[in-house]
Design a protein around this motif. Structure first.
Motif, mmCIF file in Angstrom:
data_model
loop_
_atom_site.group_PDB
_atom_site.id
_atom_site.type_symbol
_atom_site.label_atom_id
_atom_site.label_comp_id
_atom_site.label_asym_id
_atom_site.label_seq_id
_atom_site.Cartn_x
_atom_site.Cartn_y
_atom_site.Cartn_z
ATOM 1 N N TRP A 22 0.827 -1.198 0.000
ATOM 2 C CA TRP A 22 0.000 0.000 0.000
ATOM 3 C C TRP A 22 0.867 1.255 0.000
ATOM 4 N N LYS A 26 1.182 4.104 -2.856
ATOM 5 C CA LYS A 26 0.968 5.517 -2.601
ATOM 6 C C LYS A 26 2.166 6.350 -3.046
ATOM 7 N N ARG A 30 2.225 9.445 -5.637
ATOM 8 C CA ARG A 30 2.292 10.654 -4.826
ATOM 9 C C ARG A 30 2.047 11.911 -5.666
#
Lengths: 340, 321
Positions: A22, A26, A30
């Motif tokens: 995860w 991310k 970003r």
């Protein structure tokens, strides 16, 4: 509070064994999140764009949840009736005749009044939102991809391919959109379906023009040449290197066009080539109300206002998006919001 | 003697000049150029702006198609390659562009930019992410830069990324098209040293294009001087600087500043006369004759050929015939 939630979520994912995945996901995205945040911030700074976005959202919600909203109101009415608060049983239904008085004035129970058959205009205008939404979604989603594709091919390859595609496009663009749509719709026979087909056929050429122009300048970028030097295929260059860099004006135009499609569809129905009665289509309702303009002005004015507000909303939103997506204007917003 | 890696044979590239759809002239960007590059060598290419250096570099990677002439790579003409062979050539021959600000796609992260060559050529590596991090470390960047976008980097860092993209394929031959001219001097030195180290590590062959004589001298084994689409002199780097043969080269070198305040020039500066001729209508005969202090009648009529006048020294000038 927000941080606590995020930490809790992280710990839960860790326990499930997805934590690292995860976080990596991310990290990879970003910049994308930052981009969205920035767009959101920029939109928030412009009151007109905010108003436009609100109108567009309302249009979508009414279009999608129209029947549910009607059912809710009907539930309320039957509750009031069973309690004896209102005297007669009222059901709001776009097709039910004599649901209220003929050409009834707007009242608490019939907020937009009634038409000459006693059909409730609130229900009809609300259902009309769904008709307009379907038409604009279908036309935009079917009309734009071929336009983008042809524009990409035309601009990227140039030469004879370009010449051919552009001359065909010119033929379509030579006619005003409404006139061409009328001709096609008329030859297909009146109806909502032929209006959709006509509008879709009318819609792609302006995107070919737009995309081609953008591609012509984008393909001269050094990074396109760099990709070619690496050995990237033409298709991949078009899709991965050129398209993402030219998509902003397409998004802006598509947003503006959402409103335009709603107007043109209403226009087609207004002159009798689009949706046929009893379909509750805004343009058609405006036309039907013309005969009673003196006695019941709300009959035409209210659906007309719906068309106007929808088009206005998408136009304001499109203008706002253009400002956000234009790198020059966005830079000033970035500086103003304290991000380098 | 070892066979050259690349042979350029009488390469010509004209760009049409159009006015209102009618071709009114041609820019003679590259006009009959021939040379060879050996394996592991750095071949420098100098010339002023508009002399056709960049066009030549692009022709040699088949990013442009020539008007006539040929480029032979490893014994095969690169303009005849098709399909898989062309792809293989694209893997082996790479280019670093002049302007690092535009040579990276602004919509792709560094990870995407560096994984593209690997994906396109289906290079089998056990861990792609690790490989890319290693590439970044080779050029002096690190794992923390992986998911950033190009606009978040400085010019020097972008050029490092562009070099990392080239390294991903381990090419035999790389065209360095003024890789440092958009960077400031301290960064220039870093990049140039890095390129040199990479060359000794991976045995790269470079074509180093620049208008900066000191940079070319630092980098190259052999140097070719271009003037309005033609190569006028080819010489080993040290020889060219100690004993320039062609008047144009002499003129160029005499204009080179020497970083020593006590130094007085032994020779007088050769002052150029007039302007660089237009590449659309280059002068007949030797292209340098309108500006050359030694021009003779012959120079106006007859075009000098590039000939070997001393061992490994080639020059195109009637003074040496």
């Amino acid at each position: 509070m927000k941080e606590k939630l995020a930490r809790g979520l992280n710990r839960m994912l860790d326990l499930m064994g997805y934590g690292e995945k995860w976080r990596e996901w991310k990290r990879k995205r970003r910049a994308m999140f930052e981009e969205w945040e920035l767009m959101y911030k920029a939109l928030k700074r412009s009151p007109l764009a905010k108003a436009g976005a609100a109108m567009a959202v309302v249009f979508f919600i009414l279009g999608i949840f129209g029947p549910q909203i009607l059912a809710l109101i009907n539930g309320l009415y039957s509750l009031l009736y069973s309690q004896g608060i209102i005297k007669q049983k009222i059901v709001l239904d776009p097709y039910k005749i004599f649901a209220g008085p003929r050409l009834g004035k707007p009242s608490l129970l019939h907020p937009f009044g009634c038409d000459e058959y006693g059909r409730d205009l609130f229900a009809r205008v609300l259902t009309g939102a769904r008709v307009s939404l379907i038409v604009s979604v279908v036309v935009i989603s079917l009309g734009i991809p071929p336009g983008i594709l042809l524009g990409l091919v035309s601009g990227y390859y140039g030469g004879k391919v370009d010449e051919f595609i552009m001359r065909v496009t010119d033929v379509f663009l030579a006619f005003p959109a409404l006139v061409l749509a009328m001709a096609i719709a008329a030859s297909l026979g009146a109806g909502l379906k032929s209006a959709i087909i006509a509008l879709t056929i009318v819609w792609w050429p302006s995107y070919v023009r737009l995309v081609r122009g953008q591609v012509l300048s984008a393909r001269e970028n050094v990074y396109v040449e760099a990709a070619r030097a690496i050995g990237v295929s033409n298709l991949r260059i078009m899709v991965k290197h050129i398209l993402p860099n030219i998509i902003s004006p397409v998004i802006v135009l598509a947003t503006l066009d959402f409103g335009t499609v709603v107007i043109l569809n209403a226009a087609l129905s207004f002159i009798g080539l689009g949706a046929q009665p009893p379909t509750p289509e805004w343009g058609r309702i405006v036309y039907d109300g013309l005969d009673y303009l003196m006695m019941a002005p709300w009959y035409s004015i209210i659906p007309g206002t719906a068309v106007f507000l929808t088009a206005l909303g998408f136009n304001l939103l499109g203008d706002g998006l253009r400002d956000v997506l234009d790198p020059r204007i966005r830079r000033s917003i970035e500086f103003a919001s304290g991000r380098e | 003697m070892e066979a050259p890696l690349i042979q350029v044979k009488d390469l010509v590239k004209y760009f049409p000049v159009k006015k209102l759809f009618i071709t009114v002239g041609q820019v003679h960007a590259v006009d009959g150029v021939s040379f060879e590059i050996m394996r592991g060598e750095t071949f420098g290419l100098v010339g002023e702006s508009g002399s056709g250096k960049t066009t030549l570099g692009r022709l040699m990677l088949r990013l442009l198609t020539p008007t006539s002439g040929d480029v032979v790579y490893n014994g095969r003409s690169i303009f005849e390659l098709e399909g898989g062979e062309l792809k293989e050539f694209r893997r082996r021959a790479q280019i670093v562009f002049q302007d690092p600000y535009t040579s990276l796609n602004p919509r792709m992260t560094i990870y995407d930019i560096l994984s593209e060559p690997i994906n396109v050529h289906k290079i089998r590596i056990p861990d792609k992410r690790e490989y890319i991090v290693k590439l970044l470390e080779t050029v002096g960047l690190g794992e923390e830069h992986l998911y950033r976008y190009p606009h978040e980097f400085s010019g020097g860092q972008k050029q490092r990324i562009a070099i990392a993209r080239v390294l991903a394929l381990r090419p035999e031959f790389t065209v360095l098209d003024e890789p440092t001219s958009a960077l400031d001097v301290s960064v220039q030195a870093q990049i140039l040293n890095m390129l040199k180290e990479l060359q000794s590590e991976f045995k790269f062959t470079y074509l180093f294009i620049s208008h900066d004589l000191s940079v070319v001298k630092f980098m190259s084994h052999r140097i070719a001087v271009m003037y309005v689409g033609k190569i006028i002199e080819v010489a080993p780097s040290d020889d060219l600087f100690s004993e320039p043969l062609h008047p144009y080269t002499q003129m160029l070198l005499s204009a080179l500043p020497v970083p020593d305040p006590k130094y007085t020039r032994s020779k007088q500066i050769i002052k150029p006369r007039g302007q660089v001729p237009s590449a659309i209508s280059p002068p007949p005969g030797c292209r340098f004759h309108p500006r050359c202090p030694f021009a003779r009648e012959k120079c106006k009529a007859e075009e000098p050929e590039l000939r070997e006048v001393k061992p490994s020294r080639l020059v195109a000038c009637h003074l040496y015939s």
